[in-house]
Motif scaffolding. Structure first.
Motif, PDB file in Angstrom:
ATOM      1  N   ALA A 133      46.809  28.301  10.395  1.00 50.55           N
ATOM      2  CA  ALA A 133      46.442  27.846   8.840  1.00 50.55           C
ATOM      3  C   ALA A 133      47.492  26.794   8.531  1.00 50.55           C
ATOM      4  CB  ALA A 133      46.480  29.137   8.172  1.00 50.55           C
ATOM      5  N   VAL A 134      47.043  25.772   7.879  1.00 49.71           N
ATOM      6  CA  VAL A 134      47.878  24.620   7.335  1.00 49.71           C
ATOM      7  C   VAL A 134      47.765  24.322   5.845  1.00 49.71           C
ATOM      8  CG1 VAL A 134      48.419  22.101   8.017  1.00 49.71           C
ATOM      9  CG2 VAL A 134      47.739  23.701   9.809  1.00 49.71           C
ATOM     10  N   ASP A 135      48.544  24.075   5.129  1.00 49.94           N
ATOM     11  CA  ASP A 135      48.575  23.395   3.880  1.00 49.94           C
ATOM     12  C   ASP A 135      49.930  22.595   3.905  1.00 49.94           C
ATOM     13  OD1 ASP A 135      46.691  24.707   1.554  1.00 49.94           O
ATOM     14  OD2 ASP A 135      48.282  23.328   1.104  1.00 49.94           O
ATOM     15  N   ILE A 136      49.885  21.591   2.810  1.00 51.20           N
ATOM     16  CA  ILE A 136      50.762  20.683   2.508  1.00 51.20           C
ATOM     17  C   ILE A 136      51.800  21.251   1.468  1.00 51.20           C
ATOM     18  CG2 ILE A 136      49.821  19.259   0.880  1.00 51.20           C
ATOM     19  CD1 ILE A 136      51.446  16.796   2.197  1.00 51.20           C
ATOM     20  N   SER A 137      51.080  22.135   0.755  1.00 50.05           N
ATOM     21  CA  SER A 137      51.904  22.771  -0.434  1.00 50.05           C
ATOM     22  C   SER A 137      52.789  24.002  -0.023  1.00 50.05           C
ATOM     23  CB  SER A 137      51.014  23.208  -1.363  1.00 50.05           C
ATOM     24  OG  SER A 137      51.615  24.257  -2.185  1.00 50.05           O
ATOM     25  N   ARG A 138      54.352  24.024  -0.422  1.00 51.59           N
ATOM     26  CA  ARG A 138      55.139  24.875   0.083  1.00 51.59           C
ATOM     27  C   ARG A 138      54.572  26.251  -0.493  1.00 51.59           C
ATOM     28  NH1 ARG A 138      58.544  20.602  -0.601  1.00 51.59           N
ATOM     29  NH2 ARG A 138      60.036  20.355   1.171  1.00 51.59           N
ATOM     30  N   ARG A 139      54.266  26.231  -1.823  1.00 53.29           N
ATOM     31  CA  ARG A 139      53.816  27.525  -2.454  1.00 53.29           C
ATOM     32  C   ARG A 139      52.401  28.118  -1.620  1.00 53.29           C
ATOM     33  NH1 ARG A 139      54.918  27.235  -8.911  1.00 53.29           N
ATOM     34  NH2 ARG A 139      57.006  27.109  -9.005  1.00 53.29           N
ATOM     35  N   ALA A 140      51.518  27.084  -1.318  1.00 51.54           N
ATOM     36  CA  ALA A 140      50.401  27.714  -0.585  1.00 51.54           C
ATOM     37  C   ALA A 140      51.012  28.407   0.677  1.00 51.54           C
ATOM     38  CB  ALA A 140      49.334  26.514  -0.403  1.00 51.54           C
ATOM     39  N   VAL A 141      51.544  27.683   1.390  1.00 48.36           N
ATOM     40  CA  VAL A 141      52.233  28.245   2.701  1.00 48.36           C
ATOM     41  C   VAL A 141      52.877  29.916   2.582  1.00 48.36           C
ATOM     42  CG1 VAL A 141      53.746  27.774   4.486  1.00 48.36           C
ATOM     43  CG2 VAL A 141      52.503  26.054   3.826  1.00 48.36           C
ATOM     44  N   ALA A 142      53.767  29.559   1.357  1.00 50.59           N
ATOM     45  CA  ALA A 142      54.416  31.058   1.151  1.00 50.59           C
ATOM     46  C   ALA A 142      53.317  32.206   0.778  1.00 50.59           C
ATOM     47  CB  ALA A 142      55.311  30.760  -0.088  1.00 50.59           C
ATOM     48  N   SER A 143      52.424  31.584  -0.015  1.00 51.40           N
ATOM     49  CA  SER A 143      51.421  32.743  -0.204  1.00 51.40           C
ATOM     50  C   SER A 143      50.506  32.999   0.892  1.00 51.40           C
ATOM     51  CB  SER A 143      50.225  32.203  -1.598  1.00 51.40           C
ATOM     52  OG  SER A 143      51.058  31.647  -2.568  1.00 51.40           O
ATOM     53  N   ALA A 144      50.181  32.014   1.509  1.00 51.65           N
ATOM     54  CA  ALA A 144      49.303  32.572   2.918  1.00 51.65           C
ATOM     55  C   ALA A 144      50.087  33.273   3.669  1.00 51.65           C
ATOM     56  CB  ALA A 144      48.893  31.250   3.610  1.00 51.65           C
ATOM     57  N   ARG A 145      51.480  32.937   4.018  1.00 51.42           N
ATOM     58  CA  ARG A 145      52.238  33.909   4.815  1.00 51.42           C
ATOM     59  C   ARG A 145      52.535  35.260   4.267  1.00 51.42           C
ATOM     60  NH1 ARG A 145      56.945  29.312   6.306  1.00 51.42           N
ATOM     61  NH2 ARG A 145      55.637  28.300   7.906  1.00 51.42           N
ATOM     62  N   LEU A 146      52.690  35.183   2.971  1.00 56.93           N
ATOM     63  CA  LEU A 146      52.757  36.767   2.365  1.00 56.93           C
ATOM     64  C   LEU A 146      51.333  37.599   2.468  1.00 56.93           C
ATOM     65  CD1 LEU A 146      54.132  38.839   0.441  1.00 56.93           C
ATOM     66  CD2 LEU A 146      53.182  37.407  -1.532  1.00 56.93           C
ATOM     67  N   ARG A 203      45.804   8.032  -6.812  1.00 62.81           N
ATOM     68  CA  ARG A 203      46.889   8.692  -6.451  1.00 62.81           C
ATOM     69  C   ARG A 203      46.934  10.147  -6.547  1.00 62.81           C
ATOM     70  NH1 ARG A 203      52.647   6.348  -8.512  1.00 62.81           N
ATOM     71  NH2 ARG A 203      51.791   4.610  -7.496  1.00 62.81           N
ATOM     72  N   LEU A 204      46.955  10.794  -5.375  1.00 63.16           N
ATOM     73  CA  LEU A 204      46.993  12.078  -5.323  1.00 63.16           C
ATOM     74  C   LEU A 204      48.132  12.908  -5.776  1.00 63.16           C
ATOM     75  CD1 LEU A 204      45.593  12.797  -2.058  1.00 63.16           C
ATOM     76  CD2 LEU A 204      44.237  12.375  -3.986  1.00 63.16           C
ATOM     77  N   PRO A 205      48.042  13.869  -6.720  1.00 64.50           N
ATOM     78  CA  PRO A 205      49.475  14.523  -7.231  1.00 64.50           C
ATOM     79  C   PRO A 205      50.032  15.282  -6.084  1.00 64.50           C
ATOM     80  CG  PRO A 205      47.368  15.745  -7.489  1.00 64.50           C
ATOM     81  CD  PRO A 205      46.851  14.506  -7.092  1.00 64.50           C
ATOM     82  N   ARG A 206      51.763  15.102  -6.288  1.00 67.43           N
ATOM     83  CA  ARG A 206      52.446  15.528  -5.254  1.00 67.43           C
ATOM     84  C   ARG A 206      53.076  17.214  -5.736  1.00 67.43           C
ATOM     85  NH1 ARG A 206      54.176  11.929  -1.924  1.00 67.43           N
ATOM     86  NH2 ARG A 206      56.297  13.026  -1.603  1.00 67.43           N
ATOM     87  N   ARG A 207      52.662  17.628  -6.827  1.00 64.02           N
ATOM     88  CA  ARG A 207      52.910  18.852  -7.335  1.00 64.02           C
ATOM     89  C   ARG A 207      52.004  19.193  -8.560  1.00 64.02           C
ATOM     90  NH1 ARG A 207      56.811  15.324  -8.937  1.00 64.02           N
ATOM     91  NH2 ARG A 207      58.011  16.102  -7.102  1.00 64.02           N
ATOM     92  N   GLY A 208      51.841  20.667  -8.610  1.00 61.07           N
ATOM     93  CA  GLY A 208      51.416  21.345  -9.931  1.00 61.07           C
ATOM     94  C   GLY A 208      49.913  21.847  -9.171  1.00 61.07           C
ATOM     95  N   ALA A 209      49.253  22.225  -9.962  1.00 57.48           N
ATOM     96  CA  ALA A 209      47.867  23.183  -9.945  1.00 57.48           C
ATOM     97  C   ALA A 209      46.960  21.787  -9.406  1.00 57.48           C
ATOM     98  CB  ALA A 209      47.376  23.776 -11.091  1.00 57.48           C
TER      99      ALA A 209
END
Length: 233
Positions: free
Chosen positions: A74-87, A128-134
């Protein structure tokens, strides 16, 4: 005295994904995720297959593939997404490998039997794509295709012969353009399913702008979700 920032974690129960935890701003399983999960089952995703889940978010689809018996990355660019998926993988005791990176660039030398993706696809006023936030979980440029197009272009190189792409996105984001782009890239492709759902909060908040641009017809109160199915011969 030290101060610790409290980070809230949302917990939700999905009938197909089980218990899912996610950090703020991480996309949780919704109607589009459920539609894609059902398509994975119909298409026979399961034991012996190598599956790549691109834009994994909470990891719900990756966990679903693992429960079907597949070997999952599984791949995501968001650190929070990666942490959530790993959890979530750890809590479910499922062997899902979760990587942080920009779409398929993090697995440049690997190929897969199945590529699944529920990418950001909501049209937004800014290119321009957002770099952070929901908003990072759904904003996809003025035509909603900033991520969809890149996945289409990268998919042929990531799929093994006979491999399959399953991707979900909005009918307002150009399904015919997605099919055409995949065909031009050398895959056989089609819209395999269409489902109409009521507008969610993100779409409702953008209706005036979307109607002004002619994307959403006046009076329309539902959004069509599509499953794009493509195969490498």
């Amino acid at each position: 005295m030290t101060r610790e920032a409290a980070v809230s974690v949302t917990s939700e129960l999905s009938p197909w994904a089980g218990r899912i935890l996610r950090l703020p701003g991480v996309y949780g399983p919704q109607a589009d995720s459920s539609l894609l999960a059902a398509a994975m089952g119909r298409e026979g995703v399961g034991a012996g297959m190598d599956v790549l889940d691109v834009c994994t978010g909470s990891g719900a689809l990756a966990l679903h593939a693992a429960r079907l018996g597949a070997r999952v990355t599984a791949v995501d660019i968001s650190r929070r997404a990666v942490a959530s998926a790993r959890l979530n993988a750890s809590l479910a005791r499922l062997p899902v490998r979760v990587l942080r990176g920009d779409l398929l660039s993090v697995v440049p030398d690997r190929s897969f039997d199945v590529l699944v993706s529920n990418p950001p696809y909501v049209p937004s006023a800014s290119a321009r794509l957002p770099r952070r936030g929901a908003r990072r979980a759904w904003d996809a440029g003025v035509d909603g295709r900033a991520l969809v197009d890149r996945i289409c272009d990268a998919a042929p190189g990531a799929l093994r012969p006979g491999g399959m792409l399953l991707m979900v996105h909005s009918g307002f984001s150009g399904p015919e353009e997605t099919v055409g782009r995949l065909v031009r890239a050398g895959l056989s492709a089609s819209v395999s399913e269409r489902v109409a759902i009521p507008f969610g909060p993100v779409m409702r908040g953008r209706l005036p702008w979307l109607r002004e641009r002619g994307v959403v017809p006046a009076g329309a109160d539902r959004e069509e979700l599509v499953i794009i199915r493509a195969r490498k011969d």
